[in-house]
Scaffold this active site. Structure first.
Site, PDB file in Angstrom:
ATOM      1  N   LYS A 183       5.592  -3.962  -5.269  1.00 17.12           N
ATOM      2  CA  LYS A 183       6.991  -3.769  -4.884  1.00 17.12           C
ATOM      3  C   LYS A 183       7.008  -3.342  -3.422  1.00 17.12           C
ATOM      4  O   LYS A 183       6.007  -2.877  -2.898  1.00 17.12           O
ATOM      5  CB  LYS A 183       7.540  -2.636  -5.750  1.00 17.12           C
ATOM      6  CG  LYS A 183       8.989  -2.814  -6.155  1.00 17.12           C
ATOM      7  CD  LYS A 183       9.372  -1.741  -7.136  1.00 17.12           C
ATOM      8  CE  LYS A 183      10.824  -1.820  -7.493  1.00 17.12           C
ATOM      9  NZ  LYS A 183      11.127  -2.986  -8.321  1.00 17.12           N
ATOM     10  N   GLU A 193      16.701 -16.384 -10.794  1.00 19.99           N
ATOM     11  CA  GLU A 193      16.241 -15.028 -11.098  1.00 19.99           C
ATOM     12  C   GLU A 193      15.504 -15.004 -12.449  1.00 19.99           C
ATOM     13  O   GLU A 193      14.489 -14.332 -12.594  1.00 19.99           O
ATOM     14  CB  GLU A 193      17.444 -14.064 -11.086  1.00 19.99           C
ATOM     15  CG  GLU A 193      17.121 -12.620 -11.400  1.00 19.99           C
ATOM     16  CD  GLU A 193      16.117 -11.958 -10.446  1.00 19.99           C
ATOM     17  OE1 GLU A 193      15.775 -12.543  -9.417  1.00 19.99           O
ATOM     18  OE2 GLU A 193      15.650 -10.853 -10.769  1.00 19.99           O
ATOM     19  N   ARG A 247       3.498   0.235  -5.154  1.00 17.51           N
ATOM     20  CA  ARG A 247       3.318  -0.395  -3.852  1.00 17.51           C
ATOM     21  C   ARG A 247       2.023  -1.196  -3.745  1.00 17.51           C
ATOM     22  O   ARG A 247       1.754  -1.825  -2.716  1.00 17.51           O
ATOM     23  CB  ARG A 247       3.325   0.664  -2.748  1.00 17.51           C
ATOM     24  CG  ARG A 247       4.595   1.472  -2.703  1.00 17.51           C
ATOM     25  CD  ARG A 247       4.493   2.531  -1.640  1.00 17.51           C
ATOM     26  NE  ARG A 247       4.443   1.948  -0.325  1.00 17.51           N
ATOM     27  CZ  ARG A 247       5.495   1.675   0.421  1.00 17.51           C
ATOM     28  NH1 ARG A 247       6.694   1.935  -0.039  1.00 17.51           N
ATOM     29  NH2 ARG A 247       5.371   1.157   1.618  1.00 17.51           N
ATOM     30  N   HIS A 300      16.233 -35.693  -9.987  1.00 21.36           N
ATOM     31  CA  HIS A 300      15.609 -36.254  -8.778  1.00 21.36           C
ATOM     32  C   HIS A 300      14.176 -35.753  -8.649  1.00 21.36           C
ATOM     33  O   HIS A 300      13.781 -35.282  -7.586  1.00 21.36           O
ATOM     34  CB  HIS A 300      16.430 -35.888  -7.545  1.00 21.36           C
ATOM     35  CG  HIS A 300      17.811 -36.455  -7.563  1.00 21.36           C
ATOM     36  ND1 HIS A 300      18.112 -37.722  -7.135  1.00 21.36           N
ATOM     37  CD2 HIS A 300      18.978 -35.925  -8.011  1.00 21.36           C
ATOM     38  CE1 HIS A 300      19.405 -37.951  -7.292  1.00 21.36           C
ATOM     39  NE2 HIS A 300      19.950 -36.882  -7.832  1.00 21.36           N
ATOM     40  N   GLU A 302       6.798 -13.859 -12.682  1.00 21.57           N
ATOM     41  CA  GLU A 302       6.217 -12.605 -12.186  1.00 21.57           C
ATOM     42  C   GLU A 302       5.436 -11.850 -13.248  1.00 21.57           C
ATOM     43  O   GLU A 302       4.315 -11.426 -13.024  1.00 21.57           O
ATOM     44  CB  GLU A 302       7.341 -11.648 -11.737  1.00 21.57           C
ATOM     45  CG  GLU A 302       7.909 -11.896 -10.384  1.00 21.57           C
ATOM     46  CD  GLU A 302       9.007 -10.884 -10.067  1.00 21.57           C
ATOM     47  OE1 GLU A 302       8.922 -10.242  -9.027  1.00 21.57           O
ATOM     48  OE2 GLU A 302       9.962 -10.727 -10.853  1.00 21.57           O
ATOM     49  N   TRP A 342      -2.883  -2.697  -1.641  1.00 25.70           N
ATOM     50  CA  TRP A 342      -2.547  -4.098  -1.898  1.00 25.70           C
ATOM     51  C   TRP A 342      -3.192  -4.858  -0.744  1.00 25.70           C
ATOM     52  O   TRP A 342      -2.690  -4.855   0.371  1.00 25.70           O
ATOM     53  CB  TRP A 342      -1.038  -4.294  -1.929  1.00 25.70           C
ATOM     54  CG  TRP A 342      -0.631  -5.661  -2.384  1.00 25.70           C
ATOM     55  CD1 TRP A 342      -0.403  -6.074  -3.660  1.00 25.70           C
ATOM     56  CD2 TRP A 342      -0.401  -6.818  -1.552  1.00 25.70           C
ATOM     57  NE1 TRP A 342      -0.061  -7.403  -3.682  1.00 25.70           N
ATOM     58  CE2 TRP A 342      -0.051  -7.884  -2.415  1.00 25.70           C
ATOM     59  CE3 TRP A 342      -0.474  -7.056  -0.183  1.00 25.70           C
ATOM     60  CZ2 TRP A 342       0.240  -9.156  -1.948  1.00 25.70           C
ATOM     61  CZ3 TRP A 342      -0.189  -8.335   0.286  1.00 25.70           C
ATOM     62  CH2 TRP A 342       0.172  -9.369  -0.595  1.00 25.70           C
ATOM     63  N   CYS A 398       0.828  -1.207   0.000  1.00 27.42           N
ATOM     64  CA  CYS A 398       0.000   0.000   0.000  1.00 27.42           C
ATOM     65  C   CYS A 398       0.860   1.253   0.000  1.00 27.42           C
ATOM     66  O   CYS A 398       1.901   1.308   0.638  1.00 27.42           O
ATOM     67  CB  CYS A 398      -0.897   0.106   1.231  1.00 27.42           C
ATOM     68  SG  CYS A 398      -2.181  -1.104   1.292  1.00 27.42           S
ATOM     69  N   LYS A 401      11.543 -13.962 -12.979  1.00 27.60           N
ATOM     70  CA  LYS A 401      11.088 -12.879 -13.870  1.00 27.60           C
ATOM     71  C   LYS A 401       9.924 -13.315 -14.739  1.00 27.60           C
ATOM     72  O   LYS A 401       8.924 -12.614 -14.844  1.00 27.60           O
ATOM     73  CB  LYS A 401      12.215 -12.411 -14.807  1.00 27.60           C
ATOM     74  CG  LYS A 401      13.310 -11.514 -14.265  1.00 27.60           C
ATOM     75  CD  LYS A 401      12.848 -10.315 -13.540  1.00 27.60           C
ATOM     76  CE  LYS A 401      12.815 -10.667 -12.080  1.00 27.60           C
ATOM     77  NZ  LYS A 401      12.834  -9.707 -11.082  1.00 27.60           N
ATOM     78  N   ASN A 414      -1.112   1.673   5.864  1.00 30.34           N
ATOM     79  CA  ASN A 414      -0.263   0.644   5.253  1.00 30.34           C
ATOM     80  C   ASN A 414       0.202  -0.273   6.373  1.00 30.34           C
ATOM     81  O   ASN A 414       0.765   0.212   7.354  1.00 30.34           O
ATOM     82  CB  ASN A 414       0.932   1.314   4.562  1.00 30.34           C
ATOM     83  CG  ASN A 414       2.058   0.342   4.223  1.00 30.34           C
ATOM     84  OD1 ASN A 414       3.221   0.713   4.283  1.00 30.34           O
ATOM     85  ND2 ASN A 414       1.730  -0.866   3.870  1.00 30.34           N
ATOM     86  N   GLY A 415      -0.068  -1.577   6.221  1.00 30.26           N
ATOM     87  CA  GLY A 415       0.384  -2.520   7.237  1.00 30.26           C
ATOM     88  C   GLY A 415      -0.739  -3.443   7.665  1.00 30.26           C
ATOM     89  O   GLY A 415      -1.737  -3.591   6.968  1.00 30.26           O
TER      90      GLY A 415
HETATM   91  N1  GLU Z   1      -4.367  -4.118   5.892  1.00 36.62           N
HETATM   92  C1  GLU Z   1      -4.772  -3.052   5.029  1.00 36.62           C
HETATM   93  C2  GLU Z   1      -5.770  -3.535   3.984  1.00 36.62           C
HETATM   94  O1  GLU Z   1      -5.878  -4.702   3.684  1.00 36.62           O
HETATM   95  C3  GLU Z   1      -3.579  -2.390   4.376  1.00 36.62           C
HETATM   96  C4  GLU Z   1      -2.823  -3.364   3.518  1.00 36.62           C
HETATM   97  C5  GLU Z   1      -1.361  -3.021   3.147  1.00 36.62           C
HETATM   98  O2  GLU Z   1      -0.727  -2.144   3.688  1.00 36.62           O
HETATM   99  O3  GLU Z   1      -0.815  -3.740   2.270  1.00 36.62           O
HETATM  100  O4  GLU Z   1      -6.477  -2.734   3.446  1.00 36.62           O
END
Ligand code: GLU
Length: 606
Positions: free
Chosen positions: A601, A478, A30, A501, A485, A77, A2, A482, A103-104
């Protein structure tokens, strides 16, 4: 992940919505599943949010129509609750007077939510974030002012957060707090801003204060107040730093995607990394001194930074040192054996990767020293480490790391050679690394067309293997990462010898298998190629020119021959064809390589 941004401007601005939109575009790396902004205007909170990219949501929801002097913005995110309009930030209280971006992860949100529900609060989203505006509303209901309520609310939270709150009752202020997730405060002449990353506020200012963990405060034009939760006010005298960035570095220029721009930029970014390693003598010497006193070196990284860590560890072993690489999210278990005398090298492009940060803290707690390898010297990891080396790759906007990966490898190789204390070796390595800009340009040019034509084949296969021995393995890893992703092709990297194996059982006629040969030829790889070929694999060998043996030639359907270079230079450049292949495969499949689904990211959630 986020991205959050907030602004308190000196006067009412007609363009407040536009300013927030532009800032959010720079934070989109983000997270990009939903977007929203809230402003205070004419004594009311105005909110616009929805699912989609910044461009689309801003247009559909009319961000440009919002004005005012105070506002917040968020690009999400999702961690708690699907990406829906209801779950998009900002979140509000019942009275719709308070708006919050976050964010978090708030770990104790369920119990807070229960408590608030029992007090009559009505929740409209599934997010953890929504408890914050309701909690502040609840605390204010007994007559407490907004800041005291905010501070109290933040003290009640467990987990990781960067939070900004605005309140109609305080129409000139933004309130902010930080624990683990990054947050900076920008000091502009026309506005004070808060953001997850300085890139989003550069049009206003390059003077910033980086918030520390458990700091909380507020800002209004001409005033910034910060205090430690449970401590006193913070003296901001020495805390203001100036960041030098050229705005042009953020533009896409003539390129359709940032990913291609950043791949092609590598001759330049590597030149920057090298000149930094040479000119920032003190920075590098400090890191080498710390590494020199180590019993064992542990490299820790996530994603591409983990692959760079593998190369770093293997290179130190090649030079005779004791070194290991650890995946950041697994570090908790592996760090048990780390003790005083050990050195941890924390590799993180953003310097904010939460798993790496937690590993850094655990290592310090165990008495180890930490050297950080980062592309942001203001980042938390750089600030908490005993020494840091700044990559100077320039901003990397595309979610998939390209130029920062090659810079990481170049820096690790240089640090490794410096660690030997053998000045003639260091001179030799430096001399060959100086060729990197030219050689990388050559590798890009020479692998472009084969990458394009292979991309056609790769765009229609479900799966591929990337195999290598020794240094060829992390480079394969790597390469596989790529294409996975950005092009959504399932790709698995394996040590070539280990592939029999298990993995070989999937190989049928036409199954693509890449072989990465780097450094000296380990002839055992011939057998590995033959084994795959015998099962009908489509073999693509990436190797230095002149190194193909008759067996390799006979069994390779495609050979990508790169200039024959010193080991140190090849370790940096060998991944380039894989970067290009991933990019062109994504384009061939009609995907946007800059914004792969489900990824973001700067991973700041566990
Ligand atoms: N936990 C919050 C949400 O899901 C923020 C997510 C984040 O920072 O990635 O909206």
């Amino acid at each position: 992940m986020c991205g959050i941004v907030a602004i308190t401007a000196s006067g009412r601005r007609e363009d407040l919505g536009l300013i927030l939109t532009e800032s959010l575009k720079r934070l989109e790396y983000r997270g990009y599943d939903s977007v929203g902004i809230a402003v205070i205007d004419g004594g009311a909170l105005r909110l616009a949010k929805n699912v989609g990219t910044v461009d689309i949501v801003a247009r559909v929801e009319g961000f440009a129509r919002l004005s005012g002097s105070v506002g917040v913005g968020h690009t999400r995110w999702a961690t708690h609750g699907a990406p829906t309009r209801e779950n998009a930030h900002p979140h509000t209280d019942c009275g719709r007077r308070i708006a919050v971006v976050h964010n978090g992860i708030i770990e104790n949100y369920a119990e807070l939510r229960e408590m608030l529900r029992s007090r009559g609060h009505v929740f409209t989203s599934e997010t953890d974030t929504e408890v914050v505006p309701h909690l502040v509303e609840e605390l204010k209901s007994s007559g407490t002012d907004t800041y005291s309520a905010f501070k109290k609310a933040v003290s009640a939270l467990r987990g990781a957060f960067a939070i900004v709150l605005i309140d109609v009752d305080e129409p000139r202020r933004i309130f902010f707090a930080r624990r683990v997730s990054p947050l900076i405060v920008g000091l502009g002449d026309e506005a004070i801003l808060a953001s997850s990353d300085i890139v989003s506020i550069l049009p206003f200012t390059n003077r910033v204060i980086v918030l520390n963990d458990d700091e909380v405060g507020y800002a209004e034009p001409g005033l910034v107040f910060i205090e430690a939760l449970g401590g006193g006010p913070v003296d901001l005298g020495g805390r203001v730093v100036r960041v030098e960035y050229a705005m042009g570095e953020f533009e896409k220029g003539p390129y359709e995607h940032y990913m291609l721009k950043e791949i092609r930029e590598q001759p330049h970014s590597l030149a920057q990394t090298l000149s930094g390693l040479v000119s920032a003598k003190e920075e590098v010497e400090r890191a080498v001194r710390i590494l020199g006193g180590s019993d064992t070196v542990y490299f820790i990284g996530a994603g591409s930074s983990y692959h760079a860590s593998l190369i770093g560890a293997l290179y130190l072993r090649y030079l005779g040192f004791r070194a290991y690489a650890i995946v950041a999210s697994e570090a908790g278990a592996y760090l048990r054996g780390v003790r005083e005398g050990d050195v941890v090298v924390a590799v993180s492009q953003s310097g904010e990767t939460i798993d790496t940060l937690l590993a850094v803290r655990e290592s310090i707690r165990r008495g180890a020293k930490v050297v950080a390898l980062v592309n942001n010297p203001l980042s938390t990891i750089a600030r908490e480490a005993d020494a840091y080396v700044y990559l100077r790759s320039g901003p990397e906007i595309s979610v998939a790391a390209t130029k920062t990966f090659t810079s990481q490898v170049a820096a690790l190789v240089y640090l490794g050679s410096a660690l030997t204390g053998d000045s003639s070796r260091v001179d030799r390595v430096l001399e060959s690394l100086r060729r990197l800009p030219d050689v990388t340009a050559l590798v890009i040019e020479s692998s472009e067309s084969v990458a394009k034509s292979l991309a056609k084949r790769m765009s229609s296969v479900p799966s591929a293997y990337y195999l290598g021995r020794a240094f060829g393995y992390p480079i394969s890893a790597e390469g596989a990462l790529k294409i996975k992703e950005v092009a959504y092709v399932h790709a698995e990297a394996y040590p070539a010898g280990e592939s029999k194996h298990g993995p070989i059982s999937l190989v049928v006629c036409g199954f693509p298998v890449f072989f990465t040969v780097v450094g000296e030829l380990d002839e055992l790889i011939e057998g590995n190629i033959e084994e795959m070929k015998a099962r009908g694999a489509y073999a693509i060998t990436v190797l230095p020119s002149g190194m193909a043996t008759p067996v390799i030639e006979k069994n390779s359907d495609v050979m990508i021959q790169l200039p024959r270079l010193s080991l140190e230079v090849s370790l940096v450049t060998h991944v380039v064809p894989y970067q290009l292949l991933a990019y062109y495969t994504a384009v061939e499949r009609g995907l946007d390589p800059d914004k792969p689904r489900n990824l973001a990211k700067t991973v700041t959630v566990f």
